[in-house]
Design an enzyme around this catalytic site. Sequence first.
Site, PDB file in Angstrom:
ATOM      1  N   GLU A  74       0.797  -1.308  -0.032  1.00  0.00           N
ATOM      2  CA  GLU A  74       0.023   0.071  -0.107  1.00  0.00           C
ATOM      3  C   GLU A  74       0.830   1.169  -0.156  1.00  0.00           C
ATOM      4  OE1 GLU A  74      -3.182  -0.274   2.751  1.00  0.00           O
ATOM      5  OE2 GLU A  74      -4.257  -1.830   1.729  1.00  0.00           O
ATOM      6  N   GLU A 100      -5.074  -9.061  -0.252  1.00  0.00           N
ATOM      7  CA  GLU A 100      -5.734  -9.072   1.065  1.00  0.00           C
ATOM      8  C   GLU A 100      -7.496  -8.615   0.554  1.00  0.00           C
ATOM      9  OE1 GLU A 100      -4.763  -6.031   3.893  1.00  0.00           O
ATOM     10  OE2 GLU A 100      -2.431  -6.235   3.259  1.00  0.00           O
TER      11      GLU A 100
END
Length: 471
Positions: A166, A371
């Site tokens: 991220e 995820e």
Amino acid sequence: METKNIRPFPKNFLWGSATAAFQCEGAAHEDGKGLSVMDVRKQDPSICNYEVASDHYHHYKEDVALMKECGLKAYRFSIAWTRIFPQGNGAVNQKGVDFYNALIDELIAAGIEPIVTLYHFEYPQGLIEQYGGWLDRRSIDDYVSYAEFCFKTFGDRVKYWLTINEQDHVVHMPFRLGLSEGDIHETEKAGFLANHHMCVAAARAFKACHELVKDGKIGPAVCFDMLYPTSNRPADALAWLDAMDLRNYYVLDMNVHGEYNGTFRRYLEDRGMMPPILPGDMELMRENRPDFIGFNYYASKSISAFPTDENNKIGDIAIKLLPDREAGIYQVVKNQNLSATLWGWEIDDIGLESVCRLLWDRYRLPLLITENGFGNKETPDENGMVIDDDRIDYLSRHLLAVKKAMNVGVGFLGYCTWSFMDIVSGHSGFSKRYGLVRVNREEHELKDLSRSKKKSFYWYQETIRQNGDNI
Ligand code: BG6
């Protein structure tokens, strides 16, 4: 689109689950580990810190045995950079190397493919102190040296690698860059400088992985929310396009195409935030591409136009954590069509199907969902089991979205639930649980840290056993 037939999941689909080191390992000060920005983070005292977490460092054999029982084909975990290099560079900590060798060997023996994230938020505090971390170009060399060490040490067994978790969020979170909140414009500018350095570092890591790991595959792991224009007003559609470029595509466009997309470039130039680009940086990115797109998906957001007026001018940065409102561009508004988690994350499996198609259309690289999961408050029932039907519903609907995306030709490597066991949630500690396996502890009361299988564990076990035919 609805079709008469739906193709089954491919036989080699990586049915996985994921964690990150600082959220599950604990042992934050053990066996020579150095401090990361997560260890020194000043946080709300009502939320637990990362010192013990799920104590995976001491329970890893039991955790891998549970993964094997569940039938996982892959396990995504991150290496804590400061377990290997306590200062971020310099001397190697052999005990850290031993831990990851042991974990990887345990996984291989269990028939589980390791997928390793090199850097998941926990940047070495030592590098912040030496030269300010990602804001300095020396950070690129240190990241690459660390990555090369990992490729050489673990690459005989680890074939799937992720560069940075991220990045698109990290650059908007001052504490994860080792910065104080300070002046918001300067902080934003610093974030985009860090972003440039991370993209150069990632390109060099792609190159090093391809040179050092036989049959190695490497990709980024961005966060990618589905975005919608709130209405069919043309201005909302345009705001949506801007938001897609500025929130979702900007890192991947650099990773895959080696370019600042036009909207992002103009945005940075307008605000005096364009980082210095050295000769060779963009060529390096263009010449070294990832093998797949890794992305985390949790929710979608709705976008509407947000025109300037006398109070809101271009360049007034109304953003802090993430840009949810920017004058002259867009604002995020509530989507009335979706339900949400207790934390307001709008649940949207159809959004995932759309994201998969958008990513495939733009980059034509296979996808790995790194995820996807459902955070909730949980207590076991009178028999000691967590009956997490909401999680099962969330995961099965999102897996159906994956299946439908594959049905229209999207290439996929696999899918990881977040998380395998309960971990410390990034913003909500142990009060927000994600695991298929419960860890017996509370926010501040450690209890015995024992593991127990939730209902979702058995559901995922059956799903893997049927190779997704029940989806
Ligand atoms: C992702 C992170 O952003 O979202 C994870 O990669 C994180 O580390 C997950 O745990 C869920 O977010 P949160 O704040 O609910 O833990």
